[in-house]
Design an enzyme around this catalytic site. Sequence first.
Site, PDB file in Angstrom:
ATOM      1  N   ALA A 281       3.289 -61.407  -7.260  1.00  0.00           N
ATOM      2  CA  ALA A 281       2.570 -60.141  -7.411  1.00  0.00           C
ATOM      3  C   ALA A 281       1.879 -60.130  -8.763  1.00  0.00           C
ATOM      4  O   ALA A 281       2.244 -60.866  -9.676  1.00  0.00           O
ATOM      5  CB  ALA A 281       3.534 -58.963  -7.293  1.00  0.00           C
ATOM      6  N   MET A 282       0.864 -59.268  -8.903  1.00  0.00           N
ATOM      7  CA  MET A 282       0.102 -59.160 -10.151  1.00  0.00           C
ATOM      8  C   MET A 282      -0.225 -57.701 -10.429  1.00  0.00           C
ATOM      9  O   MET A 282      -0.635 -56.971  -9.524  1.00  0.00           O
ATOM     10  CB  MET A 282      -1.187 -59.995 -10.057  1.00  0.00           C
ATOM     11  CG  MET A 282      -2.053 -59.926 -11.300  1.00  0.00           C
ATOM     12  SD  MET A 282      -1.194 -60.537 -12.781  1.00  0.00           S
ATOM     13  CE  MET A 282      -2.189 -59.787 -14.061  1.00  0.00           C
ATOM     14  N   GLU A 283      -0.065 -57.296 -11.699  1.00  0.00           N
ATOM     15  CA  GLU A 283      -0.121 -55.894 -12.081  1.00  0.00           C
ATOM     16  C   GLU A 283      -1.505 -55.386 -12.456  1.00  0.00           C
ATOM     17  O   GLU A 283      -1.636 -54.458 -13.277  1.00  0.00           O
ATOM     18  CB  GLU A 283       0.831 -55.643 -13.267  1.00  0.00           C
ATOM     19  CG  GLU A 283       0.394 -56.253 -14.606  1.00  0.00           C
ATOM     20  CD  GLU A 283       0.910 -57.649 -14.868  1.00  0.00           C
ATOM     21  OE1 GLU A 283       0.915 -58.077 -16.036  1.00  0.00           O
ATOM     22  OE2 GLU A 283       1.315 -58.320 -13.887  1.00  0.00           O
ATOM     23  N   ASN A 284      -2.580 -55.932 -11.883  1.00  0.00           N
ATOM     24  CA  ASN A 284      -3.922 -55.472 -12.216  1.00  0.00           C
ATOM     25  C   ASN A 284      -3.974 -53.942 -12.244  1.00  0.00           C
ATOM     26  O   ASN A 284      -3.450 -53.278 -11.360  1.00  0.00           O
ATOM     27  CB  ASN A 284      -4.927 -55.985 -11.179  1.00  0.00           C
ATOM     28  CG  ASN A 284      -4.731 -57.452 -10.883  1.00  0.00           C
ATOM     29  OD1 ASN A 284      -4.994 -58.312 -11.690  1.00  0.00           O
ATOM     30  ND2 ASN A 284      -4.221 -57.725  -9.685  1.00  0.00           N
TER      31      ASN A 284
ATOM     32  N   HIS B 286       8.561 -53.241 -10.558  1.00  0.00           N
ATOM     33  CA  HIS B 286       8.170 -54.078 -11.692  1.00  0.00           C
ATOM     34  C   HIS B 286       6.674 -53.992 -11.946  1.00  0.00           C
ATOM     35  O   HIS B 286       6.239 -53.772 -13.087  1.00  0.00           O
ATOM     36  CB  HIS B 286       8.568 -55.531 -11.423  1.00  0.00           C
ATOM     37  CG  HIS B 286       8.215 -56.473 -12.528  1.00  0.00           C
ATOM     38  ND1 HIS B 286       9.098 -56.817 -13.520  1.00  0.00           N
ATOM     39  CD2 HIS B 286       7.057 -57.149 -12.806  1.00  0.00           C
ATOM     40  CE1 HIS B 286       8.511 -57.655 -14.359  1.00  0.00           C
ATOM     41  NE2 HIS B 286       7.260 -57.870 -13.945  1.00  0.00           N
ATOM     42  N   GLU B 287       5.871 -54.154 -10.908  1.00  0.00           N
ATOM     43  CA  GLU B 287       4.417 -54.140 -11.104  1.00  0.00           C
ATOM     44  C   GLU B 287       3.923 -52.742 -11.484  1.00  0.00           C
ATOM     45  O   GLU B 287       3.011 -52.603 -12.296  1.00  0.00           O
ATOM     46  CB  GLU B 287       3.703 -54.641  -9.845  1.00  0.00           C
ATOM     47  CG  GLU B 287       4.121 -56.038  -9.393  1.00  0.00           C
ATOM     48  CD  GLU B 287       4.075 -57.084 -10.492  1.00  0.00           C
ATOM     49  OE1 GLU B 287       3.227 -56.984 -11.403  1.00  0.00           O
ATOM     50  OE2 GLU B 287       4.905 -58.018 -10.454  1.00  0.00           O
TER      51      GLU B 287
ATOM     52  N   HIS C 276       4.538 -52.055 -15.181  1.00  0.00           N
ATOM     53  CA  HIS C 276       3.583 -52.733 -16.055  1.00  0.00           C
ATOM     54  C   HIS C 276       2.417 -51.823 -16.455  1.00  0.00           C
ATOM     55  O   HIS C 276       1.718 -52.121 -17.424  1.00  0.00           O
ATOM     56  CB  HIS C 276       3.021 -53.980 -15.359  1.00  0.00           C
ATOM     57  CG  HIS C 276       3.719 -55.251 -15.717  1.00  0.00           C
ATOM     58  ND1 HIS C 276       4.006 -55.624 -17.012  1.00  0.00           N
ATOM     59  CD2 HIS C 276       4.179 -56.272 -14.934  1.00  0.00           C
ATOM     60  CE1 HIS C 276       4.606 -56.794 -17.013  1.00  0.00           C
ATOM     61  NE2 HIS C 276       4.730 -57.215 -15.767  1.00  0.00           N
TER      62      HIS C 276
ATOM     63  N   GLU D 298       6.717 -58.903 -20.449  1.00  0.00           N
ATOM     64  CA  GLU D 298       7.516 -59.321 -19.302  1.00  0.00           C
ATOM     65  C   GLU D 298       9.005 -59.031 -19.489  1.00  0.00           C
ATOM     66  O   GLU D 298       9.669 -58.554 -18.583  1.00  0.00           O
ATOM     67  CB  GLU D 298       7.277 -60.795 -18.991  1.00  0.00           C
ATOM     68  CG  GLU D 298       5.869 -61.100 -18.502  1.00  0.00           C
ATOM     69  CD  GLU D 298       5.481 -60.367 -17.235  1.00  0.00           C
ATOM     70  OE1 GLU D 298       6.374 -59.822 -16.548  1.00  0.00           O
ATOM     71  OE2 GLU D 298       4.271 -60.316 -16.923  1.00  0.00           O
TER      72      GLU D 298
END
Length: 614
Positions: free
Chosen positions: A142-145, A177-178, A181, A200
Amino acid sequence: GFRRITYYPDRPDNMAVFEKIRIEADKENYPVLLPNGNLIESGETEDGNDRHYAVWSDPFPKPSYLFCTVAGSLGSIKDSYTTMSGRKVDLEIFSEKENVGKLDYAMESLKRSMKWDEDKFGLEYDLDLYNIVAVNDFNAGAMENKGLNVFNTAYVLADPVTATDDDYDGIERVIGHEYFHNWTGNRVTCQDWFQLTLKEGLTVFRDQEFSGDMGSNAVKRIEDVKGLRGRQFNEDTGPMSHPIRPESYISMDNFYTATVYSKGAEVIRMYNTLLTPAGFRKGMDLYFERHDGSAVTCDDFRAAMSDANDFDLDQFALWYSTPGTPTVTYSSDYNADTRIFSLTLSQSSKNESPMHIPVSIGLLDKETGEEVVPTSVLELKEKSQTFEFTVEGDVVPSILRDFSAPVKVVSASGSDDESSLAFLAARDTDGFNKWEAGQKLYTSLIFQTIEGKQSEQTLDYVLEAFGRTLADKTTNDFSIQAYALTLPGESTLAEDMDTVDPVAIRKSRGAVKKSIARKFQKEIQEYYDDLTSAMENDGDFKVDATSVGRRRLRNVLLEYLCSIRESPEEQKSAAAMASNHFDKASGMTDKMAALTVLASMDGEGSDARDAALQ
């Protein structure tokens, strides 16, 4: 990827407001157009070629690594969340159209994450929209864009037919988590990639606390420490050993390590332990007050924690630059004349200077089992220190409660006192240390069995601890009870062998399990039946902490009961019980537990095994 669009310095401290982003595409093939931020305009293009556009704006400065656009043909579910200040935020989760029916739990997890961050840290979501895109072929987790998180579907899709409780837990954790962020990583980001653990480690700590509050804090702590020891401690002993803030790298990809993430989270947790949760919150408030919209360093975070609490953290800075796992050695003494209990702690690490190590301890009366000194944090700041306590009688120390520091703890005598382990496994009020003491006892007995030298004393200790834990019907945390009753796994046992013998491990672990099961067969059966009745009364499948705990404990008890199958009658009985468990399972967790038991059936149980596997 962003540099394929335009020239841009790809540095986390190069932050800018992306005031206007316009995406244009074929309307039939790309009906969904999503960048970061808020949607301010959309419509069809004027050229009449069946194309459409969307214009988005993100008012918050960000580096290019947080920029994202998505275009495609996707389905979605929608919901909304009202923030603590009364703003309505529109929520939408997108995925391939065939996946839309499995997105509901992810949406529930998102709303719980938003509420928890407001309650715990006073952090409110800042945009009008929050979008998640989950696709089958995303090549990372996953990515927190900013405002547009991108996920692999493995961390988003769930339904009771195919997902286990662990799957649900993983979805809630990664969604959280994302989302977390948004503040710890997006609103405040890293000055350079050497500071990666700043965002992180802090965000992993936050998602750990969130998951614990949603379920069982003790079990979450156990799971996190098992992961830390299994991956990060091994990293510390190998050629890849490095501090949480490395000093150099060949490729940025090499920074995504268990040390940077998991040990980084443990360092953040030590702030929380030293300063108390209230003091940690004060430090977080000051951190955001000083650095919102900025790219900062680990030292900036430490300074905020120090200044907000007027607490000297200069020595604590060594955790950021010291590789390896420190060792804390303990010894104790009780003077009946002065009624003084003395606990001596010594430390060793790869740093010549002593580390600042918080060691949480409690003291339990040796005669009554009562906790005479509740959890207290000892600050080990010298190579060796002695701490004294005035108590009415001799006590058993419970050391490194809740695993308060990422260290190895060893007795100065070179071995653990089994009578103390049995005492703690049966009576400790700290969930983590109660589990840890039991695991050490189980391990000792299993290895004695492997060597053909089983001690009756050790067996008695194991049976006493198991019996007390099993008889505790006052607990409302079924999950920690399940963990306390579970033997260490075969892979865990293998880590303690110089030459691994899988067959010996399996046989000896099975023999110990069978001995325990025969001793407490009546009590285990009664508890299993009680849990079965409670689950039937509950009705529909649920994923709340109580329901998950009941399933977890009931499945552990099933394993013990079905280990008794030496005679044909016992084989039939075990097979019938496991088959009934399998047939009446309300979800995949119970089905998997029953199938695991049935898969090893033989003799009179082989038909039930074959039926389940088919």
